[in-house]
Design an enzyme around this catalytic site. Sequence first.
Site, mmCIF file in Angstrom:
data_model
loop_
_atom_site.group_PDB
_atom_site.id
_atom_site.type_symbol
_atom_site.label_atom_id
_atom_site.label_comp_id
_atom_site.label_asym_id
_atom_site.label_seq_id
_atom_site.Cartn_x
_atom_site.Cartn_y
_atom_site.Cartn_z
ATOM 1 N N LYS A 45 7.880 5.872 8.713
ATOM 2 C CA LYS A 45 9.299 6.078 9.053
ATOM 3 C C LYS A 45 9.503 6.279 10.549
ATOM 4 C CE LYS A 45 10.055 8.944 4.958
ATOM 5 N NZ LYS A 45 10.720 10.178 4.521
ATOM 6 N N LYS A 47 9.069 8.743 12.180
ATOM 7 C CA LYS A 47 9.719 10.044 12.400
ATOM 8 C C LYS A 47 8.641 11.032 12.848
ATOM 9 C CE LYS A 47 13.483 10.319 8.918
ATOM 10 N NZ LYS A 47 13.949 11.069 7.720
HETATM 11 N N1 C2G Z 1 20.811 13.900 2.694
HETATM 12 C C1 C2G Z 1 22.133 14.133 2.296
HETATM 13 N N2 C2G Z 1 23.054 14.439 3.231
HETATM 14 C C2 C2G Z 1 22.718 14.512 4.538
HETATM 15 C C3 C2G Z 1 21.391 14.287 4.940
HETATM 16 C C4 C2G Z 1 20.440 13.982 3.992
HETATM 17 O O1 C2G Z 1 22.454 14.065 1.098
HETATM 18 N N3 C2G Z 1 23.704 14.811 5.447
HETATM 19 C C5 C2G Z 1 19.831 13.561 1.656
HETATM 20 C C6 C2G Z 1 19.220 12.170 1.858
HETATM 21 O O2 C2G Z 1 20.095 11.162 1.347
HETATM 22 C C7 C2G Z 1 17.928 12.281 1.068
HETATM 23 C C8 C2G Z 1 17.558 13.775 1.242
HETATM 24 O O3 C2G Z 1 18.735 14.449 1.707
HETATM 25 O O4 C2G Z 1 18.174 12.024 -0.312
HETATM 26 C C9 C2G Z 1 16.440 13.972 2.252
HETATM 27 O O5 C2G Z 1 16.842 13.363 3.472
HETATM 28 P P1 C2G Z 1 15.692 12.981 4.534
HETATM 29 O O6 C2G Z 1 14.824 14.147 4.757
HETATM 30 O O7 C2G Z 1 16.346 12.307 5.688
HETATM 31 O O8 C2G Z 1 14.853 11.932 3.672
HETATM 32 P P2 C2G Z 1 14.515 10.407 4.043
HETATM 33 O O9 C2G Z 1 13.950 10.343 5.408
HETATM 34 O O10 C2G Z 1 15.700 9.618 3.695
HETATM 35 O O11 C2G Z 1 13.275 10.120 3.054
HETATM 36 O O12 C2G Z 1 10.802 7.691 -0.224
HETATM 37 C C10 C2G Z 1 12.080 8.144 0.175
HETATM 38 C C11 C2G Z 1 12.042 8.825 1.522
HETATM 39 O O13 C2G Z 1 11.022 9.806 1.570
HETATM 40 C C12 C2G Z 1 13.401 9.468 1.832
#
Ligand code: C2G
Length: 132
Positions: A45, A47
Amino acid sequence: MKRIITYGTFDLLHYGHINLLSRAKAMGDYLIVVLSTDEFNWNEKQKKCYFSYDVRKQLLEAIRYVDLVIPESSWEQKNTDIAEYHVDVFVMGDDWKGKFDFLSGKCEVVYLERTPEISTTQIKNDLFSNSR
Ligand code: C2G
């Protein structure tokens, strides 16, 4: 027992994450959070997490909605996770809408509305701009 699963990085934990976890747990009885490892985040990612996997895991385990935290080390593990943990519902924020529909043969797939106006990137940008 209705088992829910969700995936994410959950770095700089914020209320958008909590809203997601809260709604996911409300869909069943047991919530599994599959937490991206530091290596997965960097390699897949691009990240770089502020908090390490162990710290992010500790924070998630302190949340009342979360019952189990396990590592996410590959994109491909979802099918085996769902089978191994007898998952009934796969839940993600709708920024992923459609991306995991291939799992619908194994369990229900639900995309929940993202919480607007908050993200880890925004937090970092806000902190950086205020520090100038
Ligand atoms: N999320 C949300 N609202 C936000 C930010 C995040 O609902 N304002 C949700 C995202 O949609 C996700 C969860 O919180 O379902 C975790 O977000 P992230 O840590 O950014 O996860 P991500 O990088 O999208 O990783 O295999 C799937 C990946 O691991 C998802």
